[in-house]
Design an enzyme around this catalytic site. Structure first.
Site, PDB file in Angstrom:
ATOM      1  N   ARG A 142       0.825  -1.189   0.000  1.00  0.00           N
ATOM      2  CA  ARG A 142       0.000   0.000   0.000  1.00  0.00           C
ATOM      3  C   ARG A 142       0.867   1.249   0.000  1.00  0.00           C
ATOM      4  O   ARG A 142       1.857   1.325   0.730  1.00  0.00           O
ATOM      5  CB  ARG A 142      -0.876   0.005   1.265  1.00  0.00           C
ATOM      6  N   SER A 184       7.001  -4.863   7.671  1.00  0.00           N
ATOM      7  CA  SER A 184       6.507  -5.780   8.714  1.00  0.00           C
ATOM      8  C   SER A 184       7.291  -7.082   8.792  1.00  0.00           C
ATOM      9  O   SER A 184       6.734  -8.178   8.750  1.00  0.00           O
ATOM     10  CB  SER A 184       5.027  -6.083   8.456  1.00  0.00           C
ATOM     11  N   ASP A 197       4.869  -2.963  11.290  1.00  0.00           N
ATOM     12  CA  ASP A 197       3.415  -2.736  11.245  1.00  0.00           C
ATOM     13  C   ASP A 197       2.801  -2.707  12.640  1.00  0.00           C
ATOM     14  O   ASP A 197       1.826  -2.004  12.899  1.00  0.00           O
ATOM     15  CB  ASP A 197       2.718  -3.796  10.378  1.00  0.00           C
TER      16      ASP A 197
END
Length: 917
Positions: free
Chosen positions: A539, A603, A657
């Protein structure tokens, strides 16, 4: 030739006249299609009433639960004793069910009479007689030394609270035994059997003859889920969804319901179709006002109905020239076998003449034709009434299954159905007319109801054995309070190792410093770019933060990361990331804007030496890009931007994350000091006192620690609770021996654990008929989203079966129950393990702050926590149990970890400006 035609015309006219005469006399017995549909609707309402806990006491159709939960699946085996009590004869059998999987059944049986003094005597006399017959049978066959499970077919209404119990509600047919009503017939039989010291039998099941018929036919046809008896008496049973049976606890699976439909109409609901003859039959019976539907249908009453009609027609001068015989006045002189004989296709007329003459009558040709038509009307009405009630049951099955078209089998038995030449085809035709959307097969039970009792017993024995094996597997996933305390303590110990400089290299919980040293205070402002990489999607976000009002506006675009990029070369991965950034900047029209500050949510386990310096420790979650581990991911991103040479970005922070989730929630709630991800992967971060972090200089303030707790247990400290299925999943993963805690708790692996269990249960013949399909062999087929769907509270087993069918798994109702249990056991353990780990963190924060009671908020994100119907609840309950002095609030991160990266960047910029000033 003319004379022959004239004679044929005469007989045709004669027959027509007689039929019209009888039709006029018995017009009330001829039921139209509309009337049958109306009866069908009335019976559906009675079924609903009988199933309801509050309405059952006043229901005529009692809808009795039988505690028969499964039909035969072909894997039954062993030798069983069966008793069949309920008709004119009593039967004892041995039933040998083959072990070769060919559904072979070998039976030996013997009939014993049921004398009037027994069926009208006392309860002790009846059960002693039954036990004597059973003992005689066993001795005759030299099997008295064997310990055999016994199934009792008891063809009278009984209330059951378990399979091996039955409280007699009322006697029916010709039975009127004293002292048995409202007592447990199984207990009475067991006591009588125990008086025979030379035989040893266990009564495992009490079964109604209708249920036994269904089970007998279901052994030959697995689609059979309805049983109907039309004989001396009449009744029906069918498989009902447990969720619809108020009188029995539990919503899972199905149970056979014994409708006891013979009592339909006892509340007056059939008065408009009952005739004077039905009322006379009822008044002359041994149970006036009871079993009114049965008295209009069954073989015990059909012959008597015909006799009463003939008597009245004779008195009216419509038959036998008004001349009566003493036999015509005698109750029981016309039997159902006579009715069947009179309706035979070719010899029916001749049979009618002979039967009437045996009754002392002198019938004319016209009389024989008229009497034959009386029989037709009476038997046709019986078939019509049966068809209407059966159609109501089939409609209910169709509605339960939410099918536009139902395909099913009805098991049939009973002397009337078997011996009457026209009855079956009449019944079949009317049923198919009333339920045109049902494809119904009618299967005759060749072996009688006693075989069914043995089949119920065999199924009960099979289910009992299977249940034991299934429970043994599921018990491996049941964590005791001691287990959970142990996990919490071990997690705490591993965290302490990870914080200390000396022990950190060997710690499984790495406790990585993130260099995030402050939470948002609401003064942050500006435009920030954020990247979010951690799964199969990537994203890019533009985050606009306004100060004072804690207002954040976000614009984002999602890009796929193909598998060949995830597991290809590292340079290709970062070039792909930059290509996606360029696409987004074009999309937003800001490619030429001044250097935007950027936060990178990455992450994966990183060792950080600064906020913008992160060395990848190892890939997780299916990533395997080469030449990345041991490298600074911020440097790799900067290099890729340079290669692209289209724009410049100010990379301020690389963020996990989990840290992003904590920051997002911390922006809304100042008490938020912990971040938890429970999704594809599993991780946790929290704000630690600087004085406890030996890897970073300085003792003042706090710093966020990225625990990377997924590696907890890699040193073997969780082996006590790991199962063979965890080992199989680990060995088949991309990183065997690594991230063991994550593999027991995260969405990426739970479905795979379930698949391994299902394979093992199938190998043992406990699922999917022992057939391991190619789809079930396929790694990754059982995604965790299916666990969430299957465990949804409102999901009927039919929908579970559909999900399994989508996966290429052809399951029975029983299979679906087991699959749901397996999913529940795996996800529950995952939530409890997560809760135990989290409890270690909150307890540490309480102790570090020297508080008696801690109030703290945990920011949470991840599909497992968000979408699974029970995960979040079990997780919260576990934390509360293991950390009772901590008041923990869980706050869902609605905006994902991308917003957190922007906030970290904004906080860093705020602190930088403050330092410069």
């Amino acid at each position: 030739m003319f004379a022959v035609h004239l004679l044929a015309f005469y007989f045709a006219k004669l027959k027509e006249d007689q039929i019209k005469k009888v039709d006029r006399f018995l017009y009330h017995m001829r039921l139209s299609d509309d009337t049958l549909l109306d009866i069908m609707t009335r019976f559906q309402a009675e079924m609903e009433k009988g199933l309801g806990k509050d309405t059952n006491p006043t229901a005529c159709v009692k809808m009795l639960p039988t505690f028969v939960r499964a039909i035969p699946d072909g894997s039954e085996k062993g030798e069983f004793l069966a008793l069949d009590l309920g008709g004119s004869k009593f039967r004892v059998l041995t039933v040998q069910v083959s072990e070769d999987g060919k559904r072979n059944v070998h039976m030996e049986s013997q009939f014993y009479p049921t004398p009037k003094e027994i069926i009208h005597g006392s309860g002790s006399e009846l059960f002693d007689y039954v036990a004597d017959c059973a003992a005689d049978f066993m001795k005759t066959r030299n099997i008295e030394h064997k310990k055999l499970p016994l199934g009792l077919t008891f063809s009278f209404p009984c209330k059951q609270s378990k399979l091996e119990e039955g409280i007699l509600l009322s006697w029916t047919k010709k039975f009127k035994v004293r002292g048995v009503q409202d007592t447990n017939v199984v207990s009475s039989l067991t006591k009588a059997l125990k008086r025979h010291k030379d035989i040893d039998v266990d009564v495992l099941a009490l079964v109604n003859d209708t249920v036994a018929t269904m089970m007998t036919c279901a052994y030959d046809d697995p689609r059979c889920e309805v049983g109907v008896i039309i004989g001396t008496g009449t009744n029906a049973c069918y498989m009902e969804d447990m969720s619809n049976i108020d009188m029995v606890e539990g919503d899972e699976g199905r149970m056979c319901i014994n409708t006891e439909w013979g009592a339909f109409g006892e509340d007056g609901s059939l008065e408009d179709i009952r005739t004077e003859f039905d009322r006379e039959i009822d008044l002359g019976s041994i149970n006036p006002g009871k079993q009114l539907f049965e008295k209009m249908i069954s073989g015990l009453y059909m012959g008597e109905l015909v006799r009463l009609i003939l008597l009245k027609m004779t008195k009216a001068g419509l038959l036998f020239r008004g001349e009566k015989s003493s036999a015509l006045y005698t109750k029981g002189k016309i039997e159902t076998r006579h009715v069947a004989a009179m309706e035979k296709y070719k010899e029916g007329l001749q049979n009618t003449r002979e039967i009437l003459m045996e009754l002392g009558l002198e019938p004319s040709e016209e009389d024989c034709l008229a009497v034959q038509h009386v029989c037709t009307i009476v038997s046709f009405r019986s078939a019509n009434l049966c068809a209407a009630a059966l159609a109501a049951i089939l409609t209910r099955l169709q509605e339960n299954k939410k099918l536009t078209r139902l395909r099913t089998t009805v098991g049939m038995d009973g002397t009337l159905y078997k011996i009457h030449p026209q009855y079956p085809k009449r019944l079949h035709k009317v049923v198919r007319k009333l339920v045109p959307n049902c494809d119904v097969r009618f299967l005759l039970s060749e072996s009688g109801s006693a075989k069914g009792a043995a089949m119920v017993t065999a199924v009960a024995a099979r289910v009992q054995a299977q249940r034991k094996l299934i429970d043994e597997v599921l018990s491996l996933f049941q964590l005791t309070p001691e287990h959970l305390v142990n996990v919490k303590n071990k997690m705490r110990a591993e965290m302490e190792y990870g914080l200390k400089k000396e022990t950190q290299p060997l710690a499984t919980v790495k406790m990585l410093p993130t260099y995030v040293c402050a939470m948002p205070d609401g003064t942050e402002k500006g435009n920030y770019l954020a990247l979010d990489l951690g799964g199969t999607n990537f994203r890019v976000l533009l985050v606009k933060i306004r100060s004072g009002r804690r207002s954040v506006r976000m614009y984002n675009k999602i890009f796929a990361i193909p598998l060949e990029i995830m597991q290809g070369m590292g340079e290709e991965l970062f070039d792909h990331i930059v290509h996606c950034i360029a696409d987004f900047l074009d999309y937003m029209g800001i490619k030429g804007a001044s250097r935007l500050p950027l936060g990178f949510t990455f992450s994966f386990p990183c060792k950080q030496t600064g906020l913008d310096k992160g060395t990848l420790v190892e890939w997780t979650k299916g990533f395997k890009a080469t030449d990345c581990e041991g490298e600074d991911v911020v440097d790799m991103l900067r290099e890729a931007i340079k290669r692209r040479n289209e724009f410049e970005l100010d990379i301020v922070a690389v963020v996990n994350d989990t840290v992003g989730t904590m920051m997002t929630c911390g922006y809304e709630d100042p008490d938020c000091e912990i971040g938890l991800i429970a999704g594809t992967g599993s991780n946790m971060c929290y704000m630690e006192e600087m004085k406890n972090i030996e890897l970073v200089e300085g003792n003042e303030g706090k710093m966020c620690i990225n625990t990377e707790w997924g590696g907890f247990g890699d040193n073997g400290c969780l082996d006590e609770i790991r199962t063979q299925y965890d080992t199989e999943v680990d060995e088949g993963s991309l990183n065997p021996g690594k991230q063991r805690y994550e593999k027991m708790t995260s969405g990426m692996y739970l479905g795979e654990i379930v698949r391994q269990i299902l394979i093992d249960l199938t190998k043992h013949g406990l699922l999917f008929r022992g057939q391991i399909s190619e789809r079930l062999r396929t790694r990754g087929i059982f995604e965790t989203k299916f666990l969430s769907q299957i465990e949804s509270d409102g999901l009927a087993l039919l929908q579970v079966r559909r999900i399994l069918q989508q996966l290429g798994l052809d399951s029975t109702c029983e299979d679906s129950i087991v699959v749901k249990e397996v999913c529940g056991a795996v996800s529950r353990r995952a939530a409890q393990l997560c809760g135990a780990g989290l409890a270690a963190i909150v307890e540490k924060r309480r102790e570090d702050r020297n508080l008696e009671h801690l109030k703290i908020t945990v920011g949470v994100d991840g599909t497992l926590y968000k979408l699974h119907p029970h995960f979040s609840r079990i997780l919260r309950e576990t934390v509360k149990e293991l950390a009772p002095q901590c008041d923990v609030t869980f706050m869902l991160s609605e905006d994902g970890s991308g917003k957190g990266a922007a906030l970290i960047t904004a906080v860093a910029k705020r602190l930088h400006l403050k330092k410069d000033n």
